[in-house]
Design a protein around this motif. Structure first.
Motif, short mmCIF file in Angstrom:
data_model
loop_
_atom_site.label_atom_id
_atom_site.label_comp_id
_atom_site.label_asym_id
_atom_site.label_seq_id
_atom_site.Cartn_x
_atom_site.Cartn_y
_atom_site.Cartn_z
N ARG A 45 0.80 -1.22 0.00
CA ARG A 45 0.00 0.00 0.00
C ARG A 45 0.84 1.28 0.00
NH1 ARG A 45 -2.70 3.36 3.35
NH2 ARG A 45 -1.72 2.60 5.23
N LEU A 46 2.03 1.22 0.60
CA LEU A 46 2.84 2.42 0.75
C LEU A 46 3.99 2.53 -0.24
CD1 LEU A 46 3.15 2.51 4.65
CD2 LEU A 46 1.51 3.71 3.21
N LEU A 47 4.58 1.39 -0.63
CA LEU A 47 5.81 1.43 -1.41
C LEU A 47 5.78 0.42 -2.55
CD1 LEU A 47 8.36 1.32 1.57
CD2 LEU A 47 7.59 3.36 0.37
N VAL A 48 6.60 0.69 -3.56
CA VAL A 48 6.89 -0.26 -4.64
C VAL A 48 8.39 -0.46 -4.63
CG1 VAL A 48 6.75 -0.73 -7.11
CG2 VAL A 48 4.96 0.63 -6.00
N ILE B 42 15.41 -0.06 -5.97
CA ILE B 42 14.72 1.21 -6.16
C ILE B 42 13.41 1.13 -5.38
CG2 ILE B 42 13.53 2.72 -7.78
CD1 ILE B 42 15.61 2.03 -9.83
N VAL B 43 13.16 2.13 -4.56
CA VAL B 43 11.93 2.21 -3.78
C VAL B 43 11.15 3.41 -4.28
CG1 VAL B 43 10.92 2.44 -1.49
CG2 VAL B 43 13.04 1.17 -1.79
N VAL B 44 9.91 3.16 -4.70
CA VAL B 44 9.03 4.21 -5.18
C VAL B 44 7.94 4.39 -4.14
CG1 VAL B 44 7.50 4.97 -7.03
CG2 VAL B 44 9.50 3.56 -7.56
N ALA B 45 7.79 5.62 -3.65
CA ALA B 45 6.77 5.90 -2.63
C ALA B 45 5.43 6.17 -3.30
CB ALA B 45 7.18 7.11 -1.80
N ARG B 46 4.39 5.61 -2.73
CA ARG B 46 3.03 5.87 -3.20
C ARG B 46 2.44 7.02 -2.40
NH1 ARG B 46 0.30 -0.04 -4.36
NH2 ARG B 46 1.28 -0.29 -6.39
N ALA B 47 1.32 7.55 -2.88
CA ALA B 47 0.72 8.73 -2.26
C ALA B 47 0.31 8.47 -0.81
CB ALA B 47 -0.49 9.19 -3.07
N ALA B 48 -0.02 7.23 -0.48
CA ALA B 48 -0.43 6.92 0.90
C ALA B 48 0.71 7.06 1.89
CB ALA B 48 -1.00 5.50 0.96
N ALA B 49 1.94 7.09 1.41
CA ALA B 49 3.11 7.18 2.29
C ALA B 49 3.23 8.54 2.97
CB ALA B 49 4.38 6.88 1.51
N LYS B 50 2.58 9.56 2.43
CA LYS B 50 2.76 10.91 2.99
C LYS B 50 2.18 11.03 4.40
CE LYS B 50 -1.37 12.85 0.90
NZ LYS B 50 -1.86 13.70 -0.15
N ASP B 51 1.17 10.22 4.73
CA ASP B 51 0.54 10.29 6.04
C ASP B 51 1.11 9.28 7.03
OD1 ASP B 51 -1.20 12.27 5.07
OD2 ASP B 51 -2.53 10.74 4.25
N SER B 52 2.13 8.54 6.60
CA SER B 52 2.66 7.46 7.43
C SER B 52 3.82 7.93 8.29
CB SER B 52 3.14 6.31 6.54
OG SER B 52 2.07 5.85 5.75
N ASP B 53 3.96 7.27 9.45
CA ASP B 53 5.10 7.56 10.30
C ASP B 53 6.22 6.56 10.01
OD1 ASP B 53 3.93 5.31 11.34
OD2 ASP B 53 3.93 5.98 13.43
N TYR B 54 7.31 6.67 10.76
CA TYR B 54 8.48 5.83 10.49
C TYR B 54 8.18 4.34 10.64
CZ TYR B 54 12.91 3.48 10.97
OH TYR B 54 13.93 2.59 10.83
N LYS B 55 7.42 3.97 11.67
CA LYS B 55 7.14 2.55 11.91
C LYS B 55 6.38 1.93 10.75
CE LYS B 55 7.35 2.48 16.91
NZ LYS B 55 6.71 2.10 18.14
N LYS B 56 5.45 2.65 10.18
CA LYS B 56 4.68 2.12 9.04
C LYS B 56 5.56 2.00 7.80
CE LYS B 56 0.19 3.83 10.51
NZ LYS B 56 -0.88 4.79 10.23
#
Length: 114
Positions: A26-29, A81-95
């Motif tokens: 959900r957060l990363l590719v 390579i790690v691509v961040a998805r839009a849902a990552a903006k609201d996540s904290d470090y643990k997530k």
């Protein structure tokens, strides 16, 4: 102080995108491509869809820190390579770290714990 092992060149990014395997959550590719090098390098991509520059840089720092703290538990000689998805903006470090470790597990790049 050692330099952080990162992928900078567009040509290196394109090689990993075209030839590597990818898994997503959900957060990363994450794209992983084995190389002949001894060191594991990481490239981080966060698009403008994620947020403004402050938000994008924060997400980049969180991903980089997840890589740094888990690097000794990973196989060597990889380009990631790690691509961040839009849902990552609201996540904290643990997530973010949990999502990163989940993708590492899917790619089977974590060393066996002994």
């Amino acid at each position: 102080m050692k330099r952080f092992p990162s992928i900078k060149k567009n040509s290196d990014f394109q090689i990993v995108y075209k030839n590597g395997t990818s898994y997503a959550n959900r957060l990363l590719v994450m794209y992983v491509y084995p190389t002949d090098g001894k060191e594991t390098r990481i490239g981080i991509s966060v698009s403008k869809k994620v947020g403004n520059s402050v938000v994008r840089h924060r997400v980049t720092r969180l991903i980089r820190e997840s890589f740094r703290l888990n690097r000794e538990h990973m196989d060597s000689g990889l380009d990631i390579i790690v691509v961040a998805r839009a849902a990552a903006k609201d996540s904290d470090y643990k997530k973010i770290e949990s999502a990163y470790r989940h993708l590492c597990g899917l790619h089977n790049i974590m060393k066996e714990s002994k």
